[in-house]
Design an enzyme around this catalytic site. Structure first.
Site, short mmCIF file in Angstrom:
data_model
loop_
_atom_site.label_atom_id
_atom_site.label_comp_id
_atom_site.label_asym_id
_atom_site.label_seq_id
_atom_site.Cartn_x
_atom_site.Cartn_y
_atom_site.Cartn_z
N HIS A 77 2.44 12.92 7.01
CA HIS A 77 1.99 12.10 8.35
C HIS A 77 3.65 12.40 9.15
O HIS A 77 4.49 12.43 8.40
CB HIS A 77 2.17 10.47 8.74
CG HIS A 77 3.77 9.56 7.45
ND1 HIS A 77 4.00 9.79 8.70
CD2 HIS A 77 3.68 8.85 6.74
CE1 HIS A 77 5.44 8.76 7.89
NE2 HIS A 77 5.06 8.59 6.90
N ASP A 79 4.62 10.10 12.32
CA ASP A 79 5.08 9.75 12.84
C ASP A 79 5.98 8.90 11.79
O ASP A 79 6.51 8.72 10.36
CB ASP A 79 4.12 8.37 13.24
CG ASP A 79 4.08 7.94 11.85
OD1 ASP A 79 2.65 8.62 11.33
OD2 ASP A 79 3.07 6.62 11.73
N ASP A 116 11.59 9.95 6.33
CA ASP A 116 10.21 8.99 5.97
C ASP A 116 8.71 9.07 7.07
O ASP A 116 9.02 8.18 7.99
CB ASP A 116 10.02 7.73 5.69
CG ASP A 116 9.17 6.65 5.10
OD1 ASP A 116 7.07 7.43 5.81
OD2 ASP A 116 8.38 6.05 5.21
N GLU A 146 0.37 6.94 10.95
CA GLU A 146 0.76 6.29 9.55
C GLU A 146 0.51 4.97 8.86
O GLU A 146 0.95 4.04 8.40
CB GLU A 146 1.49 7.48 8.20
CG GLU A 146 0.72 6.86 6.73
CD GLU A 146 2.11 5.83 6.23
OE1 GLU A 146 1.56 5.44 4.60
OE2 GLU A 146 2.87 5.90 6.68
N GLU A 147 2.36 4.79 9.64
CA GLU A 147 3.44 4.01 10.07
C GLU A 147 3.09 1.95 9.68
O GLU A 147 3.19 1.69 10.14
CB GLU A 147 4.74 3.92 10.47
CG GLU A 147 5.23 5.26 9.56
CD GLU A 147 5.94 5.30 8.45
OE1 GLU A 147 5.38 3.38 7.71
OE2 GLU A 147 6.43 5.56 7.44
N ASP A 170 4.90 11.99 0.68
CA ASP A 170 5.92 10.65 1.20
C ASP A 170 6.16 9.47 0.26
O ASP A 170 6.28 8.60 0.31
CB ASP A 170 4.38 9.36 2.11
CG ASP A 170 4.67 9.18 3.04
OD1 ASP A 170 5.77 8.47 3.18
OD2 ASP A 170 4.19 8.30 3.86
N HIS A 460 12.21 2.64 6.45
CA HIS A 460 11.71 1.57 7.38
C HIS A 460 13.17 0.18 8.44
O HIS A 460 12.93 -0.68 9.16
CB HIS A 460 10.33 0.42 7.08
CG HIS A 460 9.28 0.86 6.40
ND1 HIS A 460 8.60 0.98 6.59
CD2 HIS A 460 9.20 2.84 6.71
CE1 HIS A 460 7.35 1.98 6.34
NE2 HIS A 460 8.19 2.76 6.10
#
Length: 489
Positions: A77, A79, A116, A146-147, A170, A460
């Site tokens: 992904h 983003d 990520d 995705e996030e 991922d 994150h």
């Protein structure tokens, strides 16, 4: 700073990762990175397509002699999670990420790095560009947002994908092959209330209460680590402050992302001036309590009260009490482990975002589980907690988990490659985080899927970092896997 990482090995990956870092791409603001991917595919002379959900699909033909191999989808992904330390002046929508080398790791300064899943995207682009890798037909699938809800994966067009094996990039642990993941569900509770005038309160003082310095982290991968949730800690404090010090709540803000353990929160409260001295003593006592309970995990807990201007409005006491009681009662953290794999989290929830201001209090929670029935059991408990407190509760953004298939052909292809290529065995695991594999697998039944990647710590959060050596290992295994994809049946 980005310049120094392009000399790392494999240069093919780090070159593209540096370019990705230079393009702002937080979730919800990804037009520039999608344009870049489209331009890159076309410059490489490859079939490049952007679907209605803004997913980018790039196809590369097989190298000579490999045309009969099973077609492979390389998936990532594009983003990233936008998290920064509070004092950092960084605009994720306009400012580039500045990666730097710190010993064995690549990090950013006071922001998330975007490894990520930027490293996965970079690896896919490197494969598409490469002239020296042997492979069958390849289809790159790089998805949007995705996030924040896996919107790209949810919007993939039926019949657009031709591949029969999907390699998801991922995962975040070198040497681990993932064969399943948790599904998720967003729970949103809303309280509406008529604010009360604060001007009628005489001889009151206002304080801004702040908690920070917490580790936070990925609400799936890190949930079992028992890190302190800023929202849970703050409402634990507020319940005592209201009950013992006659505090009144004016406004609240805690957490920023549904899939990140909240690291910071702030509340503005008022209380009688005559109670101020004892209240400030309570603040210090509560800080010491948190340090005593969580100091072995959280090394830098900040908990402080600062006198501030009196607010004009307050929450009415019934609404305040309902909100506080519901959040104190709300489940947060691990709910259940997998019975026949007790080291793996099956079901959990993250009390991710809480806001209260101008007559509306909103609570957002992400529930995860590899069991659909347990996911909804937990969600029902949380719904009941907030419904009893008078909130309107809705479920949204549900996505399925990915059931393990230990007879997977791609697993049996990849597992022997680890001792051959890296001199060590791979571990086969199940992931509590959400992966797009569950959604893509539901849309394309029978797709043989596996997930792997380099070691990324603290995703994150602004402490996010990717291990340099593990990126090289990831690349070696990726190339070896493509070379050993079986003949299509």
């Amino acid at each position: 700073m980005a310049q120094e990482i392009i000399n790392l090995n494999p240069q093919a990956i780090w070159k593209y990762f540096a370019q990705i870092c230079s393009i702002p791409h937080p979730s919800g603001h990804t037009t520039m990175i999608a344009d870049y991917l489209m331009e890159t595919g076309k410059k490489l002379g490859l079939e490049t397509y952007r679907d209605k959900a803004d997913n980018v699909i790039i196809r590369k033909p097989a190298t000579p002699g490999m045309e009969n191999r099973t077609p492979v989808i390389l998936q990532a992904h594009y983003d990233m999670v936008p998290q920064a330390n509070k004092a950092t002046n960084h605009n994720f929508e306009t400012d580039p990420i500045l990666p730097r080398i710190d010993g064995e790791w690549v990090k950013a300064t006071d922001t998330t790095l975007g490894a990520d899943n930027g490293i996965g995207v970079a690896a896919i682009l490197a494969v598409l560009e490469a002239k020296d890798i042997v492979h069958g037909p390849i289809e790159a699938l790089i998805t949007r947002d995705e996030e924040t809800g896996m919107y790209g994966a949810k919007g993939i067009e039926q019949g657009i994908l031709k591949g029969k094996i999907l390699l998801n990039t991922d995962s975040e642990a070198d040497g681990e092959l993932y064969m399943s993941c948790a599904g998720g569900l967003d729970i949103e509770a809303t309280f509406r209330y008529q604010e009360k005038e604060a001007t009628e309160l005489k001889e009151y003082v206002a304080y801004k209460i702040a908690i920070g310095g917490l580790l936070g982290g990925h609400s799936g991968v890190d949930i079992k680590l028992e890190r302190l949730n800023a929202n849970k800690a703050m409402f634990r404090f507020l319940k005592i402050a209201v009950g013992c010090h006659s505090a009144r709540l004016a406004t609240y803000s805690g957490g920023t992302l549904r899939n990140a353990i909240p690291r910071e929160a702030e509340a503005v409260i008022v209380l009688p001036q005559v109670r101020a001295k004892k209240f400030l003593g309570f603040v210090e006592d509560f800080k010491h309590t948190l340090q005593h309970e969580y100091g072995f995990i959280e090394k830098n807990i900040i908990f402080e009260a600062t006198e501030t201007a009196m607010p004009e409005k307050l929450m009415p006491e019934p609404a305040q009490d309902d909100l506080i009681n519901a959040i104190v009662a709300c489940h947060n953290g691990v709910y259940r482990m997998i019975p026949d794999a007790p080291e793996v989290v099956e079901t959990s929830s993250n009390l991710s975002i809480v806001t209260a201001n101008e007559g509306v209090a909103e609570v957002k929670i992400l529930a995860r589980s590899s069991s659909e029935t347990q996911k909804y059991t937990l969600a029902s408990e949380i719904e009941s907690t907030f419904s009893l407190a008078g909130a309107k509760v809705i479920f949204d953004g549900a996505y399925p988990g990915w059931e393990p298939n230990l007879q997977s052909p791609i697993l049996h292809t990849m597992k022997p490659l680890y001792p051959q290529v890296l001199g060590r065995e791979a571990e086969v695991k199940m992931m509590h985080a959400g992966l797009e594999c569950g959604i893509i697998g539901a849309a394309y039944p029978g797709l043989d899927m596996i997930s792997f990647g380099p070691t990324i710590k603290y995703p994150h959060s602004p402490d996010e970092q990717v291990n340099i050596a593990s990126v090289e290992n990831f690349w070696k295994i990726l190339c070896a896997t493509l070379e050993n994809i079986p003949v299509e049946k």
